[in-house]
Design a protein around this motif. Structure first.
Motif, mmCIF file in Angstrom:
data_model
loop_
_atom_site.group_PDB
_atom_site.id
_atom_site.type_symbol
_atom_site.label_atom_id
_atom_site.label_comp_id
_atom_site.label_asym_id
_atom_site.label_seq_id
_atom_site.Cartn_x
_atom_site.Cartn_y
_atom_site.Cartn_z
ATOM 1 N N LEU A 11 -34.351 34.864 -32.578
ATOM 2 C CA LEU A 11 -33.025 35.444 -32.765
ATOM 3 C C LEU A 11 -32.993 36.815 -32.103
ATOM 4 O O LEU A 11 -33.884 37.636 -32.327
ATOM 5 N N VAL A 12 -31.967 37.038 -31.286
ATOM 6 C CA VAL A 12 -31.834 38.310 -30.587
ATOM 7 C C VAL A 12 -30.362 38.689 -30.533
ATOM 8 O O VAL A 12 -29.486 37.804 -30.533
ATOM 9 N N GLN A 13 -30.082 39.985 -30.494
ATOM 10 C CA GLN A 13 -28.704 40.436 -30.375
ATOM 11 C C GLN A 13 -28.228 40.337 -28.934
ATOM 12 O O GLN A 13 -29.031 40.387 -27.989
ATOM 13 N N ALA A 14 -26.943 40.204 -28.769
ATOM 14 C CA ALA A 14 -26.351 40.178 -27.430
ATOM 15 C C ALA A 14 -26.778 41.424 -26.662
ATOM 16 O O ALA A 14 -26.791 42.537 -27.217
ATOM 17 N N GLY A 15 -27.127 41.206 -25.394
ATOM 18 C CA GLY A 15 -27.628 42.299 -24.562
ATOM 19 C C GLY A 15 -29.134 42.430 -24.580
ATOM 20 O O GLY A 15 -29.705 43.164 -23.766
ATOM 21 N N GLY A 16 -29.776 41.728 -25.488
ATOM 22 C CA GLY A 16 -31.228 41.794 -25.612
ATOM 23 C C GLY A 16 -31.940 40.871 -24.650
ATOM 24 O O GLY A 16 -31.323 40.219 -23.794
ATOM 25 N N SER A 17 -33.265 40.806 -24.820
ATOM 26 C CA SER A 17 -34.111 40.023 -23.920
ATOM 27 C C SER A 17 -35.083 39.158 -24.712
ATOM 28 O O SER A 17 -35.444 39.499 -25.843
ATOM 29 N N LEU A 18 -35.483 38.075 -24.099
ATOM 30 C CA LEU A 18 -36.534 37.213 -24.625
ATOM 31 C C LEU A 18 -37.333 36.679 -23.450
ATOM 32 O O LEU A 18 -36.796 36.500 -22.352
ATOM 33 N N ARG A 19 -38.603 36.394 -23.708
ATOM 34 C CA ARG A 19 -39.442 35.757 -22.705
ATOM 35 C C ARG A 19 -39.990 34.470 -23.290
ATOM 36 O O ARG A 19 -40.729 34.488 -24.271
ATOM 37 N N LEU A 20 -39.610 33.364 -22.676
ATOM 38 C CA LEU A 20 -40.102 32.063 -23.089
ATOM 39 C C LEU A 20 -41.321 31.683 -22.267
ATOM 40 O O LEU A 20 -41.431 32.049 -21.097
ATOM 41 N N SER A 21 -42.216 30.938 -22.902
ATOM 42 C CA SER A 21 -43.391 30.410 -22.216
ATOM 43 C C SER A 21 -43.451 28.908 -22.417
ATOM 44 O O SER A 21 -42.990 28.387 -23.434
ATOM 45 N N CYS A 22 -44.027 28.235 -21.460
ATOM 46 C CA CYS A 22 -44.243 26.795 -21.561
ATOM 47 C C CYS A 22 -45.639 26.510 -21.017
ATOM 48 O O CYS A 22 -45.885 26.675 -19.817
ATOM 49 N N LEU A 47 -29.386 22.713 -16.602
ATOM 50 C CA LEU A 47 -30.465 23.411 -15.908
ATOM 51 C C LEU A 47 -30.145 24.900 -15.822
ATOM 52 O O LEU A 47 -29.039 25.285 -15.435
ATOM 53 N N VAL A 48 -31.156 25.742 -16.158
ATOM 54 C CA VAL A 48 -30.939 27.183 -16.071
ATOM 55 C C VAL A 48 -31.877 27.864 -15.069
ATOM 56 O O VAL A 48 -31.620 29.001 -14.667
ATOM 57 N N ALA A 49 -32.961 27.198 -14.684
ATOM 58 C CA ALA A 49 -33.871 27.799 -13.713
ATOM 59 C C ALA A 49 -34.857 26.743 -13.241
ATOM 60 O O ALA A 49 -35.205 25.837 -14.002
ATOM 61 N N PHE A 67 -31.756 35.825 -15.514
ATOM 62 C CA PHE A 67 -32.944 35.025 -15.818
ATOM 63 C C PHE A 67 -33.919 35.070 -14.647
ATOM 64 O O PHE A 67 -33.498 35.056 -13.487
ATOM 65 N N THR A 68 -35.198 35.100 -14.977
ATOM 66 C CA THR A 68 -36.244 35.038 -13.960
ATOM 67 C C THR A 68 -37.305 34.041 -14.391
ATOM 68 O O THR A 68 -37.887 34.176 -15.463
ATOM 69 N N ILE A 69 -37.534 33.048 -13.550
ATOM 70 C CA ILE A 69 -38.575 32.060 -13.812
ATOM 71 C C ILE A 69 -39.801 32.427 -12.981
ATOM 72 O O ILE A 69 -39.685 32.880 -11.839
ATOM 73 N N SER A 70 -40.964 32.244 -13.566
ATOM 74 C CA SER A 70 -42.214 32.502 -12.859
ATOM 75 C C SER A 70 -43.272 31.536 -13.375
ATOM 76 O O SER A 70 -43.074 30.884 -14.405
ATOM 77 N N ARG A 71 -44.370 31.456 -12.665
ATOM 78 C CA ARG A 71 -45.426 30.540 -13.074
ATOM 79 C C ARG A 71 -46.784 31.170 -12.817
ATOM 80 O O ARG A 71 -46.943 31.977 -11.893
ATOM 81 N N ASN A 73 -50.319 29.470 -12.268
ATOM 82 C CA ASN A 73 -51.037 28.194 -12.143
ATOM 83 C C ASN A 73 -52.437 28.252 -12.766
ATOM 84 O O ASN A 73 -52.964 27.233 -13.201
ATOM 85 N N ALA A 74 -53.027 29.427 -12.822
ATOM 86 C CA ALA A 74 -54.348 29.556 -13.441
ATOM 87 C C ALA A 74 -54.279 29.302 -14.943
ATOM 88 O O ALA A 74 -55.268 28.875 -15.546
ATOM 89 N N LYS A 75 -53.104 29.556 -15.527
ATOM 90 C CA LYS A 75 -52.923 29.352 -16.968
ATOM 91 C C LYS A 75 -52.086 28.117 -17.283
ATOM 92 O O LYS A 75 -51.779 27.856 -18.445
ATOM 93 N N ASN A 76 -51.697 27.378 -16.232
ATOM 94 C CA ASN A 76 -50.841 26.200 -16.440
ATOM 95 C C ASN A 76 -49.603 26.555 -17.272
ATOM 96 O O ASN A 76 -49.219 25.809 -18.192
ATOM 97 N N THR A 77 -48.987 27.670 -16.961
ATOM 98 C CA THR A 77 -47.883 28.171 -17.766
ATOM 99 C C THR A 77 -46.727 28.603 -16.877
ATOM 100 O O THR A 77 -46.938 29.218 -15.819
ATOM 101 N N VAL A 78 -45.526 28.281 -17.343
ATOM 102 C CA VAL A 78 -44.312 28.745 -16.700
ATOM 103 C C VAL A 78 -43.568 29.626 -17.697
ATOM 104 O O VAL A 78 -43.631 29.395 -18.914
ATOM 105 N N TYR A 79 -42.909 30.653 -17.180
ATOM 106 C CA TYR A 79 -42.215 31.620 -18.023
ATOM 107 C C TYR A 79 -40.734 31.676 -17.665
ATOM 108 O O TYR A 79 -40.340 31.369 -16.533
ATOM 109 N N LEU A 80 -39.943 32.083 -18.634
ATOM 110 C CA LEU A 80 -38.538 32.357 -18.378
ATOM 111 C C LEU A 80 -38.207 33.690 -19.039
ATOM 112 O O LEU A 80 -38.148 33.775 -20.271
ATOM 113 N N GLN A 81 -38.016 34.708 -18.218
ATOM 114 C CA GLN A 81 -37.594 36.012 -18.706
ATOM 115 C C GLN A 81 -36.075 36.027 -18.729
ATOM 116 O O GLN A 81 -35.432 35.796 -17.696
#
Length: 118
Positions: A11-22, A47-49, A67-71, A73-81
């Motif tokens: 949960l975040v307020q409008a204008g805030g930020s979150l970073r998702l990981s997969c 689709l968002v990224a 939004f910024t997507i990044s990956r 590969n050494a950690k097998n992880t993708v992020y969504l800022q």
């Protein structure tokens, strides 16, 4: 067998930020395209990224600049800022791993809830 697990929602307020990981299991992550989708209640998944195996990124106009997507590969992880979040960004966020031909199959994670309050 490939498994995906998303994290970082909340949960975040409008204008805030979150970073998702997969995080992905398996050895095919580095050759696969990775996508992030959002599904709002009562709406279709959208689709968002997306990020290619080579690191090329693409976003719908509504997410460009926020939004910024990044990956990693050494950690097998993708992020969504996600920055400058809006209430309409609320939904369940899913990552998808897209395996190229000749395998040509997709895998989805179970999703993580993002709620943006006004």
């Amino acid at each position: 067998q490939v498994q995906l697990v998303e994290s970082g929602g909340g949960l975040v307020q409008a204008g805030g930020s979150l970073r998702l990981s997969c995080a992905a299991s398996g050895i095919i992550f580095s050759i696969s395209r990775m996508d992030w989708y959002r599904q709002a209640q009562g709406k279709q998944r959208e689709l968002v990224a997306t990020i290619s195996a080579g690191g090329a990124t693409n976003y719908p106009d509504s997410e460009k600049g926020r939004f910024t997507i990044s990956r990693d590969n050494a950690k097998n992880t993708v992020y969504l800022q996600m920055n400058s979040l809006k209430p309409e960004d609320t939904g369940i966020y899913y990552c998808k791993l897209v395996v190229p031909p000749p395998i040509a199959t997709d895998y989805w994670g179970p999703g993580t809830q993002v709620t943006v309050s006004s």
